[in-house]
Design a protein around this motif. Structure first.
Motif, short mmCIF file in Angstrom:
data_model
loop_
_atom_site.label_atom_id
_atom_site.label_comp_id
_atom_site.label_asym_id
_atom_site.label_seq_id
_atom_site.Cartn_x
_atom_site.Cartn_y
_atom_site.Cartn_z
N ARG A 76 0.83 -1.20 0.00
CA ARG A 76 0.00 0.00 0.00
C ARG A 76 0.86 1.26 0.00
O ARG A 76 0.54 2.25 -0.66
N GLN A 77 1.99 1.22 0.70
CA GLN A 77 2.88 2.38 0.78
C GLN A 77 3.59 2.66 -0.53
O GLN A 77 3.95 3.80 -0.79
N LYS A 78 3.81 1.64 -1.34
CA LYS A 78 4.48 1.85 -2.62
C LYS A 78 3.66 2.78 -3.51
O LYS A 78 4.20 3.53 -4.30
N GLY A 79 2.36 2.73 -3.39
CA GLY A 79 1.50 3.61 -4.17
C GLY A 79 1.48 5.04 -3.66
O GLY A 79 1.10 5.95 -4.38
N ASN A 80 1.91 5.26 -2.45
CA ASN A 80 1.88 6.58 -1.83
C ASN A 80 3.25 7.24 -1.79
O ASN A 80 3.56 7.98 -0.87
N VAL A 81 4.08 7.01 -2.79
CA VAL A 81 5.44 7.54 -2.78
C VAL A 81 5.42 9.06 -2.80
O VAL A 81 6.15 9.71 -2.03
N LEU A 82 4.60 9.65 -3.64
CA LEU A 82 4.54 11.11 -3.74
C LEU A 82 4.03 11.72 -2.44
O LEU A 82 4.59 12.72 -1.96
N LYS A 83 3.03 11.11 -1.85
CA LYS A 83 2.49 11.63 -0.59
C LYS A 83 3.54 11.54 0.53
O LYS A 83 3.71 12.49 1.30
N ASN A 84 4.26 10.43 0.62
CA ASN A 84 5.29 10.28 1.64
C ASN A 84 6.43 11.27 1.42
O ASN A 84 6.99 11.80 2.38
N THR A 85 6.77 11.51 0.17
CA THR A 85 7.84 12.45 -0.13
C THR A 85 7.47 13.85 0.30
O THR A 85 8.29 14.57 0.88
N THR A 86 6.24 14.26 0.05
CA THR A 86 5.84 15.61 0.45
C THR A 86 5.73 15.73 1.96
O THR A 86 6.02 16.79 2.51
N GLN A 87 5.35 14.65 2.64
CA GLN A 87 5.30 14.70 4.10
C GLN A 87 6.68 14.79 4.72
O GLN A 87 6.87 15.43 5.74
N ASN A 88 7.67 14.16 4.09
CA ASN A 88 9.02 14.17 4.61
C ASN A 88 9.84 15.35 4.10
O ASN A 88 11.00 15.49 4.46
#
Length: 146
Positions: free
Chosen positions: A74-86
């Motif tokens: 599930r996290q692999k699909g949220n790469v852009l979201k995780n990048t913006t959060q970090n």
């Protein structure tokens, strides 16, 4: 030679220390001041001192492994979201200023013809463990006491 070593060591030490500090702040802001204690081991020792229910635990472990695999997928699909959060930790002032010190120090040494490459590289390598130990002393020890 000594100036090349010192500039490189201080700048890499500042980069490591600043990076650890900014990531520590990011993690603290996400989890808050949650105090999680794992009492399961103590309770398991009281409930099952002779490991009679070991098969149940093995099933729980496989279930947990399956949940971890699903979460990773599930996290692999949220790469852009995780990048913006970090991004707040990646573009932190605590990281940008030490990188500016590194670049400006290199340019200053190069312009004054005081740059010696070998001591500079040794200083970069020496600053990493020193920065880590400094950050550990300043940030990690204090946060574990709280």
């Amino acid at each position: 030679m000594l100036s090349s070593f010192l500039v490189a060591m201080i700048s890499s030490m500042l980069i490591v220390t600043g990076s650890l500090y900014s990531y520590r702040n990011m993690i603290r802001s996400r989890i808050g001041d949650v105090n999680v204690e794992d009492m399961k081991d103590s309770i398991d020792m009281m409930d099952d001192p002779y490991d009679l229910y070991e098969e149940d635990r093995e099933q729980e472990i496989t279930d947990i492994k399956q949940m971890i695999k699903e979460e990773k997928a599930r996290q692999k699909g949220n790469v852009l979201k995780n990048t913006t959060q970090n991004a707040s930790a990646m573009v932190s002032v605590y990281r940008l200023i030490p990188y500016a010190v590194l670049v400006l120090g290199f340019i200053a040494l190069s312009n004054t013809h005081a740059l010696s490459v070998l001591p500079y590289l040794i200083g970069l390598a020496a600053g990493i463990p020193v920065g880590y130990l400094l950050a550990k002393k300043l940030f990690i020890s204090r946060s574990s006491e709280r």
